[in-house]
Design a protein around this motif. Structure first.
Motif, PDB file in Angstrom:
ATOM      1  N   GLY B 216     -32.876  71.145 -49.777  1.00  0.00           N
ATOM      2  CA  GLY B 216     -33.235  72.501 -50.216  1.00  0.00           C
ATOM      3  C   GLY B 216     -32.131  73.113 -51.066  1.00  0.00           C
ATOM      4  N   GLU B 217     -30.887  72.913 -50.630  1.00  0.00           N
ATOM      5  CA  GLU B 217     -29.760  73.464 -51.397  1.00  0.00           C
ATOM      6  C   GLU B 217     -29.678  72.793 -52.769  1.00  0.00           C
ATOM      7  N   ASN B 220     -32.276  74.074 -55.078  1.00  0.00           N
ATOM      8  CA  ASN B 220     -31.864  75.440 -55.388  1.00  0.00           C
ATOM      9  C   ASN B 220     -30.828  75.454 -56.530  1.00  0.00           C
ATOM     10  N   ALA B 241     -36.288  82.203 -56.455  1.00  0.00           N
ATOM     11  CA  ALA B 241     -37.196  81.618 -55.467  1.00  0.00           C
ATOM     12  C   ALA B 241     -36.379  80.966 -54.364  1.00  0.00           C
ATOM     13  N   LEU B 242     -36.988  80.834 -53.213  1.00  0.00           N
ATOM     14  CA  LEU B 242     -36.309  80.168 -52.102  1.00  0.00           C
ATOM     15  C   LEU B 242     -36.969  78.812 -51.870  1.00  0.00           C
ATOM     16  N   PRO B 243     -36.167  77.782 -51.612  1.00  0.00           N
ATOM     17  CA  PRO B 243     -36.746  76.442 -51.458  1.00  0.00           C
ATOM     18  C   PRO B 243     -37.371  76.200 -50.084  1.00  0.00           C
TER      19      PRO B 243
END
Lengths: 135, 283
Positions: B216-217, B220, B241-243
């Motif tokens: 996720g990071e 991102n 946006a957030l993953p």
């Protein structure tokens, strides 16, 4: 540079990035490192620091978090008379012009754009320290 | 009765959606919807007039339907959407997939006047280059891992994806002023372990929640850079946006976009990983 005993708060919703920042700080000799996973959990820790007269000497904070973003935590810190001058390094994956302007207006000490190397992290910390040091 | 109803004409089919689009309603409708997508009139219109709630499991069949319809030079639109439903779809970044229109006239008119926008034209070489550069930089700077981008693969057959042996994926929705899409970074276990080890400077041999979260990071960071380059230099104006993170065996990562997805392979000393991107014009 900041003294090794400086109390540092690392705020990021991603464990990986908190660990990367912690690793970089540890390599620079810092030992007093606390972590919080967003602005909302960071603030009570900051308040404890104020109450115990042991405020954080540096906050390294991510911008984009689900609960209380970094920019909002920065504004909260700058609005609190006792900790308003705390060095605050904002970490962001984006850093567009509008975002940088907003951070500067809110009183950020400096910002660090992801991805970053250890040497860039170190030089940003140095810049934050110089900015915070009395002339 | 809480079920879908289909009304056919030569030019379009109207699908009257039920008050609550839930799992049960979807199960009953799936075979009919599939037939309609495979062989039906040029336009499928989803009528949401009485619909007050919709489950997220409706997104995937509609995404796949849009992709299949596009290949057949056909289309899909929605009418009668309430503000609540529209807000729910927008929150999930899929509103443009459903192509909301004011009414049937607008849907028909849009279908007549717009020759289908081709995803390939939107997913230009510039966008592909931007994402490729952002991925290389993220891996080399943050993880000290040398990566070599390979030839782009167009995914027209999603079944092939299982062979890539993807175990973990970080996915991000890209919602911009003129375009919408998704990007996913997809890792077989060995590649992610090597990259995570590089990021933390420690030898990591097994998948832990922290290793999985790092996908996720990474997406991102990649999206952050790509977004900066595209927003500064283009007119897409992607938002923050957030993953989200997916984990499983031989994952097939579906992207919420009607655009044809592409896959960019990257080679590392610990094996390949992949960046999957799909971008479409916003209606």
């Amino acid at each position: 540079m900041f003294a090794p005993e400086t109390k540092i708060l690392v705020v990021d919703d991603m464990i990986t990035m908190r660990k990367i920042v912690r690793k970089n700080l540890s390599e620079l000799g810092f030992k007093e490192i606390k972590e919080a996973d967003d602005g909302a959990t960071a603030w009570p820790l900051i308040e404890v620091g104020i109450a115990t007269k042991q405020p954080y000497g540096l906050i390294v904070c991510d911008w984009n978090m689900p609960t209380m973003k970094g920019i909002d935590l920065l504004k909260k810190v700058r609005a609190h008379i006792e900790i308003a001058k705390t060095p605050f390094l904002l970490v962001t994956a984006e850093a567009e012009i509008g975002q940088i302007s907003e951070a500067i207006s809110a009183g950020v000490s400096d910002y660090l754009v992801k991805p970053f190397s250890s040497s860039v992290f170190s030089s940003k910390l140095e810049a934050v320290w110089k900015k915070a040091s009395p002339k | 009765m809480n079920s879908f109803r289909v009304e056919m004409t030569a030019k379009y089919a109207i699908v009257r959606c039920p008050e609550a689009i839930d799992g049960q309603a979807l199960k009953g409708f799936a075979p009919e919807f599939s037939k309609l997508v495979k062989a039906g009139p040029p336009l499928i219109v989803l009528d949401w007039t009485v619909t007050r709630s919709v489950v997220a499991s409706f997104f995937r069949p509609v995404v796949l339907a849009r992709q299949a319809l596009r290949r057949a030079q056909r289309n899909l639109a929605s009418i009668g959407m309430s503000e609540e439903v529209l807000a729910f779809l927008a929150k999930n970044g899929v509103d443009s997939i459903f192509r909301p229109m004011k009414n049937l006239e607008e849907a028909l008119s849009a279908n007549n006047t717009t020759s289908e926008p081709v995803a390939d034209a939107v997913l230009s070489s510039k966008i592909v280059d931007t994402f490729t550069q952002a991925t290389v930089k993220a891996m080399e700077t943050q993880a000290s891992v040398k990566v070599i981008p390979g030839q782009i693969i167009k995914i027209t057959d999603m079944e092939d994806e299982g062979a890539l042996n993807i175990n973990i994926a970080g996915v991000i929705t890209m919602n911009g002023r003129t375009a919408i899409g998704s990007a996913a970074i997809c890792f077989p276990e060995s590649a992610l372990l090597a990259i995570y080890s590089g990021m933390l400077g420690e030898d990591t041999k097994s998948l832990s929640p922290e290793v999985i979260e790092s996908a996720g990071e990474l997406i991102n960071i990649i999206f952050g850079q790509a977004k900066r380059m595209l927003n500064d230099d283009g007119n897409m104006q992607f938002e923050k946006a957030l993953p989200t993170i997916l984990q499983g065996k031989q994952l097939k990562v579906y992207l919420f976009s009607a655009g044809a997805p592409i896959l960019i392979p990257f080679e590392t000393s610990a094996g390949p990983f992949y960046l999957k991107v799909s971008i479409d014009k916003k209606f």
